[in-house]
Design a protein around this motif. Structure first.
Motif, short mmCIF file in Angstrom:
data_model
loop_
_atom_site.label_atom_id
_atom_site.label_comp_id
_atom_site.label_asym_id
_atom_site.label_seq_id
_atom_site.Cartn_x
_atom_site.Cartn_y
_atom_site.Cartn_z
N LEU A 62 0.83 -1.20 0.00
CA LEU A 62 0.00 0.00 0.00
C LEU A 62 0.87 1.25 0.00
O LEU A 62 1.91 1.30 0.65
N LYS A 63 0.40 2.26 -0.70
CA LYS A 63 1.08 3.55 -0.75
C LYS A 63 0.10 4.65 -0.36
O LYS A 63 -1.08 4.59 -0.71
N ILE A 64 0.61 5.63 0.35
CA ILE A 64 -0.14 6.86 0.57
C ILE A 64 0.46 7.85 -0.42
O ILE A 64 1.63 8.23 -0.29
N VAL A 110 -5.06 13.07 -1.66
CA VAL A 110 -4.17 12.16 -0.96
C VAL A 110 -4.94 10.86 -0.80
O VAL A 110 -6.00 10.84 -0.17
N VAL A 111 -4.43 9.79 -1.39
CA VAL A 111 -5.17 8.53 -1.43
C VAL A 111 -4.32 7.38 -0.92
O VAL A 111 -3.09 7.44 -0.91
N ILE A 112 -5.02 6.32 -0.52
CA ILE A 112 -4.40 5.04 -0.22
C ILE A 112 -4.63 4.18 -1.44
O ILE A 112 -5.77 4.00 -1.87
N ALA A 113 -3.55 3.67 -2.03
CA ALA A 113 -3.69 2.88 -3.25
C ALA A 113 -2.70 1.73 -3.25
O ALA A 113 -1.68 1.77 -2.54
N ASP A 114 -3.03 0.73 -4.02
CA ASP A 114 -2.08 -0.35 -4.27
C ASP A 114 -0.92 0.24 -5.07
O ASP A 114 -1.14 1.03 -5.99
N ALA A 115 0.29 -0.12 -4.73
CA ALA A 115 1.47 0.45 -5.39
C ALA A 115 1.49 0.14 -6.88
O ALA A 115 2.11 0.86 -7.66
N ARG A 116 0.80 -0.92 -7.29
CA ARG A 116 0.82 -1.32 -8.70
C ARG A 116 -0.24 -0.61 -9.55
O ARG A 116 -0.20 -0.67 -10.76
N SER A 117 -1.16 0.09 -8.91
CA SER A 117 -2.21 0.77 -9.67
C SER A 117 -1.70 2.10 -10.22
O SER A 117 -0.78 2.70 -9.68
N PRO A 118 -2.30 2.61 -11.32
CA PRO A 118 -1.83 3.87 -11.91
C PRO A 118 -2.04 5.06 -10.98
O PRO A 118 -2.84 5.02 -10.06
N ARG A 119 -1.31 6.14 -11.26
CA ARG A 119 -1.36 7.34 -10.41
C ARG A 119 -2.77 7.85 -10.22
O ARG A 119 -3.20 8.14 -9.11
N ASP A 140 -6.67 10.61 11.69
CA ASP A 140 -7.04 9.28 12.18
C ASP A 140 -6.85 8.22 11.11
O ASP A 140 -6.32 7.13 11.37
N ARG A 141 -7.29 8.53 9.89
CA ARG A 141 -7.17 7.56 8.81
C ARG A 141 -5.70 7.36 8.40
O ARG A 141 -5.29 6.25 8.07
N VAL A 142 -4.90 8.43 8.47
CA VAL A 142 -3.48 8.30 8.16
C VAL A 142 -2.83 7.35 9.15
O VAL A 142 -2.10 6.42 8.76
N ASN A 143 -3.09 7.53 10.43
CA ASN A 143 -2.52 6.66 11.45
C ASN A 143 -3.00 5.22 11.28
O ASN A 143 -2.23 4.27 11.47
N HIS A 144 -4.26 5.05 10.92
CA HIS A 144 -4.82 3.71 10.68
C HIS A 144 -4.06 3.01 9.56
O HIS A 144 -3.62 1.87 9.71
N TRP A 145 -3.87 3.70 8.45
CA TRP A 145 -3.21 3.08 7.30
C TRP A 145 -1.72 2.90 7.52
O TRP A 145 -1.13 1.93 7.03
#
Length: 132
Positions: A3-5, A20-29, A56-61
């Protein structure tokens, strides 16, 4: 799943706006993402509300192993959520080999000119001293 932020670009041409999103590192920008946790508007003044992030969500991820990109890490450091180490590469700032050679030649020429001026001034002072 790594996972990437990271930032996902939105907005029109020459009017950037980022989520600012949480995404799979393999998915496009700008492609599929898991969750949107904030935004960044670089067109706003620096002293304004450019970056908005749900802490809160940043700390969670982060607890679930998400790795922020360098730009997002800067934002999180400013918000006080994560500590970012300062980067330093002093060698990169040094001039190239030819520029260093030119600087050395220029410095030598200046030293020679200063020595010539001092040598020319010394006999004139000696003559003035003997004339008195």
């Amino acid at each position: 799943m790594p996972l990437k932020i990271r930032l996902a670009r939105a907005g029109s041409k020459k009017r950037p706006y980022y989520h600012v999103v949480i995404a799979d590192a393999r998915s496009p920008r700008d492609g599929r993402f898991i969750e949107s946790i904030g935004s960044w508007n670089p067109l706003l003044p620096k002293d304004g509300e450019r970056v908005k992030v749900d802490a809160d969500r940043v700390n969670h991820w982060l607890a679930h192993g998400a790795q922020p990109t360098d730009r997002v890490l800067r934002f999180l450091d400013e918000a006080g959520l994560v500590k970012r180490d300062a980067r330093s590469n002093p060698k990169k700032a040094e001039p190239g080999k030819k520029a260093q050679e030119r600087a050395a030649l220029l410095k030598k020429a200046q030293e020679d000119a200063a020595a010539a001026v001092a040598a020319a001034a010394a006999p004139a002072e000696a003559e003035a001293a003997t004339a008195e």
